[in-house]
Enzyme design. Structure first.
Site, PDB file in Angstrom:
ATOM      1  N   LEU A 115      43.799  34.911  36.877  1.00 37.34           N
ATOM      2  CA  LEU A 115      43.201  36.172  37.291  1.00 37.34           C
ATOM      3  C   LEU A 115      44.290  36.994  37.971  1.00 37.34           C
ATOM      4  O   LEU A 115      45.158  36.436  38.652  1.00 37.34           O
ATOM      5  CB  LEU A 115      42.047  35.933  38.278  1.00 37.34           C
ATOM      6  CG  LEU A 115      40.794  35.229  37.746  1.00 37.34           C
ATOM      7  CD1 LEU A 115      39.801  34.982  38.882  1.00 37.34           C
ATOM      8  CD2 LEU A 115      40.138  36.026  36.621  1.00 37.34           C
ATOM      9  N   ASP A 116      44.232  38.311  37.806  1.00 36.05           N
ATOM     10  CA  ASP A 116      45.189  39.180  38.483  1.00 36.05           C
ATOM     11  C   ASP A 116      45.063  39.015  39.992  1.00 36.05           C
ATOM     12  O   ASP A 116      44.013  38.626  40.508  1.00 36.05           O
ATOM     13  CB  ASP A 116      44.939  40.638  38.108  1.00 36.05           C
ATOM     14  CG  ASP A 116      45.257  40.931  36.648  1.00 36.05           C
ATOM     15  OD1 ASP A 116      46.004  40.147  36.042  1.00 36.05           O
ATOM     16  OD2 ASP A 116      44.731  41.937  36.124  1.00 36.05           O
ATOM     17  N   ARG A 117      46.119  39.355  40.694  1.00 32.25           N
ATOM     18  CA  ARG A 117      46.153  39.163  42.148  1.00 32.25           C
ATOM     19  C   ARG A 117      44.948  39.771  42.881  1.00 32.25           C
ATOM     20  O   ARG A 117      44.355  39.128  43.741  1.00 32.25           O
ATOM     21  CB  ARG A 117      47.465  39.731  42.696  1.00 32.25           C
ATOM     22  CG  ARG A 117      47.653  39.543  44.193  1.00 32.25           C
ATOM     23  CD  ARG A 117      49.048  39.963  44.615  1.00 32.25           C
ATOM     24  NE  ARG A 117      49.269  39.788  46.039  1.00 32.25           N
ATOM     25  CZ  ARG A 117      50.450  39.922  46.636  1.00 32.25           C
ATOM     26  NH1 ARG A 117      51.516  40.238  45.925  1.00 32.25           N
ATOM     27  NH2 ARG A 117      50.565  39.750  47.942  1.00 32.25           N
TER      28      ARG A 117
ATOM     29  N   THR B 286      41.969  40.459  41.708  1.00 25.48           N
ATOM     30  CA  THR B 286      40.685  40.026  41.156  1.00 25.48           C
ATOM     31  C   THR B 286      40.207  38.740  41.829  1.00 25.48           C
ATOM     32  O   THR B 286      40.988  37.828  42.077  1.00 25.48           O
ATOM     33  CB  THR B 286      40.814  39.798  39.637  1.00 25.48           C
ATOM     34  OG1 THR B 286      41.274  40.997  39.015  1.00 25.48           O
ATOM     35  CG2 THR B 286      39.485  39.404  39.023  1.00 25.48           C
TER      36      THR B 286
ATOM     37  N   HIS C 287      44.964  42.725  31.520  1.00 24.95           N
ATOM     38  CA  HIS C 287      44.225  43.900  32.003  1.00 24.95           C
ATOM     39  C   HIS C 287      43.131  44.334  31.021  1.00 24.95           C
ATOM     40  O   HIS C 287      42.735  45.508  31.010  1.00 24.95           O
ATOM     41  CB  HIS C 287      45.166  45.081  32.254  1.00 24.95           C
ATOM     42  CG  HIS C 287      46.179  44.823  33.316  1.00 24.95           C
ATOM     43  ND1 HIS C 287      47.227  45.687  33.590  1.00 24.95           N
ATOM     44  CD2 HIS C 287      46.333  43.799  34.202  1.00 24.95           C
ATOM     45  CE1 HIS C 287      47.964  45.209  34.569  1.00 24.95           C
ATOM     46  NE2 HIS C 287      47.440  44.055  34.964  1.00 24.95           N
TER      47      HIS C 287
END
Length: 239
Positions: free
Chosen positions: A52-54, A56, A150
């Site tokens: 997961l992105d930072r 999120t 993304h």
């Protein structure tokens, strides 16, 4: 940091990732706090299966053995897992429920950004459903069948409903109460307004997969984090 662990067995761990925490070590600054390192310190070596992105939040599974990692990775590659997210977006998508089937590629001039591109873009499918209307905004449930970088942020922006806060694809990098209250907002003379939300409001709320050893179907759910719950309340009140 005490991490919210939802499942633990000899083969895997399932954790609810907090905001502003990397999933794996940063390539340029390996000393930044990351989930892989924190889990390894508390539970022994782990192997990331997905990321997961930072900013999120939400559900991630980590393997504890090479065999479990192989079995889980095959499921993710074959798209045999359930991945559902909740997102706060600008506007209310119309129709309330639809599929976004548009290829995604790296942006040709903006490092780290992606875009919908029919020239060399990779297949990406996102299903969305409006869960709650919040005036000029909405809470949207999103299921993804591919894992492009993304993907949710790009696809929702593509249909004209970017995430409420998104410095890459949206209208703002922070969200302030004054935007909601307008002329009804009163600030103290020397008071500096603090943002209600200063991260991408995206949460991995549900995760389902087959246990790579037992063959049992496992399903997990994680409620909205505190900052997104507060945002939903404010949008419902003033939106």
């Amino acid at each position: 940091m005490k991490l919210p662990l939802l499942h633990q067995d000899p083969h895997l761990l399932v954790v609810d990732k907090p905001a502003d925490l990397l999933t794996v070590p940063d390539r340029h600054d390996p000393d930044l706090p990351n989930l892989k390192q924190l889990l390894s310190e508390q539970y022994g070596p782990v192997i990331p299966v997905h990321r997961l992105d930072r900013p999120t939040t939400g559900l991630l599974v980590f393997a504890r053995t090479p065999e479990a990692h192989r079995g889980l990775s095959m499921q993710f590659e074959a798209r045999d897992v359930e991945k559902v997210y909740l997102a706060l977006v600008d506007g209310v998508p119309d129709p309330d429920e639809a599929t976004i089937d548009e290829p995604i590629a790296p942006h040709p001039s903006k490092v780290g950004q992606m875009l919908v591109s029919h020239r060399g873009g990779k297949f990406a499918r996102t299903d969305y459903k409006v869960m709650e209307r919040l005036g000029k905004f909405s809470l949207v449930g999103v299921q993804i069948f591919t894992g492009r970088t993304h993907q949710i942020r790009v696809h929702l922006a593509y249909i004209g409903h970017p995430l409420l806060v998104d410095p890459f694809y949206g209208k703002r990098s922070e969200f302030f109460l004054s935007e909601l209250k307008g002329r009804h907002y009163n600030k103290g003379k020397h008071e500096e307004e603090r943002p209600l939300l200063s991260r991408v409001p995206l949460h991995a709320s549900r995760l389902g997969f087959t246990h790579p050893v037992t063959g049992e179907w496992l399903h997990f759910a994680a409620e909205l984090p505190k900052d997104m719950r507060a945002m939903v309340r404010q949008l419902g009140k003033w939106g």
